[in-house]
Structure formats: C-alpha cells, structure tokens
Design a protein around this motif. Structure first.
Motif, PDB file in Angstrom:
ATOM      1  N   GLU A 118       9.627   4.000  -5.676  1.00  8.31           N
ATOM      2  CA  GLU A 118       8.693   3.801  -4.570  1.00  8.31           C
ATOM      3  C   GLU A 118       8.889   2.432  -3.907  1.00  8.31           C
ATOM      4  N   VAL A 119       9.695   1.553  -4.528  1.00  5.67           N
ATOM      5  CA  VAL A 119       9.971   0.225  -3.980  1.00  5.67           C
ATOM      6  C   VAL A 119      10.451   0.325  -2.534  1.00  5.67           C
ATOM      7  N   SER A 120      11.161   1.387  -2.200  1.00  8.88           N
ATOM      8  CA  SER A 120      11.711   1.526  -0.850  1.00  8.88           C
ATOM      9  C   SER A 120      10.617   1.658   0.214  1.00  8.88           C
ATOM     10  N   LYS A 121       9.404   1.978  -0.188  1.00  4.16           N
ATOM     11  CA  LYS A 121       8.299   2.149   0.758  1.00  4.16           C
ATOM     12  C   LYS A 121       7.339   0.958   0.763  1.00  4.16           C
ATOM     13  N   TYR A 122       7.576  -0.020  -0.115  1.00  4.30           N
ATOM     14  CA  TYR A 122       6.634  -1.140  -0.221  1.00  4.30           C
ATOM     15  C   TYR A 122       6.889  -2.163   0.873  1.00  4.30           C
ATOM     16  N   ASP A 123       5.825  -2.636   1.515  1.00  2.00           N
ATOM     17  CA  ASP A 123       5.908  -3.615   2.603  1.00  2.00           C
ATOM     18  C   ASP A 123       5.463  -4.982   2.076  1.00  2.00           C
ATOM     19  N   TYR A 124       6.437  -5.826   1.717  1.00  2.00           N
ATOM     20  CA  TYR A 124       6.123  -7.163   1.205  1.00  2.00           C
ATOM     21  C   TYR A 124       5.422  -8.014   2.258  1.00  2.00           C
ATOM     22  N   GLY A 125       5.626  -7.708   3.527  1.00  3.75           N
ATOM     23  CA  GLY A 125       4.983  -8.450   4.609  1.00  3.75           C
ATOM     24  C   GLY A 125       3.511  -8.111   4.759  1.00  3.75           C
ATOM     25  N   ASN A 126       3.094  -6.991   4.181  1.00  6.63           N
ATOM     26  CA  ASN A 126       1.700  -6.551   4.232  1.00  6.63           C
ATOM     27  C   ASN A 126       1.315  -6.052   2.839  1.00  6.63           C
ATOM     28  N   PRO A 127       1.242  -6.973   1.870  1.00  7.11           N
ATOM     29  CA  PRO A 127       1.023  -6.559   0.487  1.00  7.11           C
ATOM     30  C   PRO A 127      -0.340  -5.908   0.276  1.00  7.11           C
ATOM     31  N   GLY A 128      -0.341  -4.862  -0.545  1.00  3.98           N
ATOM     32  CA  GLY A 128      -1.591  -4.169  -0.847  1.00  3.98           C
ATOM     33  C   GLY A 128      -1.311  -2.830  -1.486  1.00  3.98           C
ATOM     34  N   PHE A 129      -2.391  -2.137  -1.835  1.00  2.52           N
ATOM     35  CA  PHE A 129      -2.262  -0.845  -2.497  1.00  2.52           C
ATOM     36  C   PHE A 129      -1.976   0.261  -1.501  1.00  2.52           C
ATOM     37  N   SER A 130      -1.110   1.165  -1.897  1.00  2.00           N
ATOM     38  CA  SER A 130      -0.836   2.383  -1.155  1.00  2.00           C
ATOM     39  C   SER A 130      -0.555   3.489  -2.162  1.00  2.00           C
ATOM     40  N   PRO A 131      -1.062   4.694  -1.933  1.00  2.00           N
ATOM     41  CA  PRO A 131      -0.743   5.805  -2.827  1.00  2.00           C
ATOM     42  C   PRO A 131       0.761   6.090  -2.912  1.00  2.00           C
ATOM     43  N   GLU A 132       1.506   5.671  -1.874  1.00  2.00           N
ATOM     44  CA  GLU A 132       2.955   5.897  -1.854  1.00  2.00           C
ATOM     45  C   GLU A 132       3.722   4.887  -2.689  1.00  2.00           C
ATOM     46  N   THR A 133       3.069   3.769  -3.088  1.00  2.00           N
ATOM     47  CA  THR A 133       3.774   2.713  -3.823  1.00  2.00           C
ATOM     48  C   THR A 133       3.043   2.257  -5.086  1.00  2.00           C
ATOM     49  N   GLY A 134       1.950   2.895  -5.433  1.00  2.00           N
ATOM     50  CA  GLY A 134       1.119   2.455  -6.552  1.00  2.00           C
ATOM     51  C   GLY A 134       1.778   2.492  -7.913  1.00  2.00           C
ATOM     52  N   HIS A 135       2.712   3.430  -8.114  1.00  2.00           N
ATOM     53  CA  HIS A 135       3.448   3.449  -9.391  1.00  2.00           C
ATOM     54  C   HIS A 135       4.348   2.215  -9.485  1.00  2.00           C
TER      55      HIS A 135
END
Length: 189
Positions: A118-135
């Motif tokens: 899921e790292v490929s969907k994580y936005d380091y510029g806008n850090p926070g929780f997302s169901p797409e990246t929570g794992h």
C-alpha cells in the motif's frame, strides 16, 4: 499447486471497524509451523521498517497469544473482522487456496508484503490515515515496538469453489495509525 487469493482488512485504532464480511462454513484448524510463521513475519516487518527509518519490532508473547486467539476465532467462524482489542494496532489477511496446505514462510511473507504494498498509495506530503494505506502505515509505524502474529486454517466456499482459508492476524503495540501523529511515525524511505 492450487489457485490462491489474498484479502486484507484495514481498521482504525480503538476498536472502530471499517467493515467485515463472512464467507461460508469454516472449520478451524491449524497446520502451520507457528514458530517459522512468526519468525518470518517479524523479519519481513523489520526489513520494511528499516527502509522507513523505524526501529525493529520485537516479538511479544502476549501479542502472539492474543493474535492467535483471534486467528482461531476467524477460522472457526469464517468472519473477517477486527478483534477490537484495546491498545493494539491490528492487520488482518486471509489467503484462500485450493491447495491442501501453504508454506508458513509463503503465508507470512505474502501477508506482510500485501500490507506493505500500500506504500505506493501513501502521500507523504499529506500524512494521515486512509483505508487504502492503513496496513502499510501500521507496518512501518515508528512508535510501535512490539509485534505478535497468529494464523489459523479454516475452509470457505467462494462462488461455488471450496478453498482452504489461512487467516493471519498481526497485532502491534503501541498501536499505530494515531491521528495527528503520521508525520513523525511514517517516514519516507
């Protein structure tokens, strides 16, 4: 070699569930080498964590026991939902296969890799929780220091095909995915 399908479920800290689903009749059983499974899951976590400047996790007997208890329940009921265990983060995974067994290393690495990918969907510029990246964020959460994992085998019928279902539960302490703490706990590689 049989057909294989992997599924993950993301949840929030504090027992808030994002969803669940049930699959057919399940009979709980465990045929995997738990020591190998846990060792490989820990090693895979720590490899990914090192890439994100997070300290290595240590194995926790209490978390192993808790995660195993929940994996056994999932395999016995066929439900796929978080335990709601207070104070821990939790990632879930299930592998459906028509093969009669699965290698412990393959299951551990497959579960952790699916969460990390899921790292490929994580936005380091806008850090926070997302169901797409929570794992992913829980796997690399810098503030988590302990890991416990469990796995159990059941059966499930999907679209008329009977599968062996291998449930994976990993629990983390302290819990990750805490709102307002992502910038300092989910670091760029």
């Amino acid at each position: 070699m049989g057909q294989q399908i992997g599924v993950s479920l993301v949840g929030l800290v504090g027992g808030i569930f994002l969803g669940s689903f049930s699959i057919g009749q399940v009979n709980g059983q465990s045929a995997l080498d738990l020591a190998t499974f846990r060792s490989d899951a820990l090693a895979q976590h720590n490899t990914y964590r090192a890439n994100h400047h997070a300290p290595a996790l240590t194995s926790s007997n209490a978390l192993n026991t808790s995660a195993q208890r929940w994996a056994d329940r999932l395999a016995a009921t066929g439900e796929f939902e978080h335990s709601g265990t207070n104070g821990v983060g939790e990632n879930l995974y299930v592998s459906y296969t028509t093969a009669s067994s699965i290698d412990a290393e393959t299951l551990a690495n497959g579960a952790v890799k699916s969460w990390y990918d899921e790292v490929s969907k994580y936005d380091y510029g806008n850090p926070g929780f997302s169901p797409e990246t929570g794992h992913f964020t829980q796997v690399v959460w810098k503030g988590s220091t302990e890991l416990g994992c469990g796995t159990a085998q059941g059966t499930a019928t999907l679209n008329g095909t009977r599968y062996n279902a291998f449930y994976v539960v990993c629990q983390y302490a302290p819990a990750g995915n805490v709102q307002g703490q992502f910038a300092e706990n989910v670091l760029r590689p």
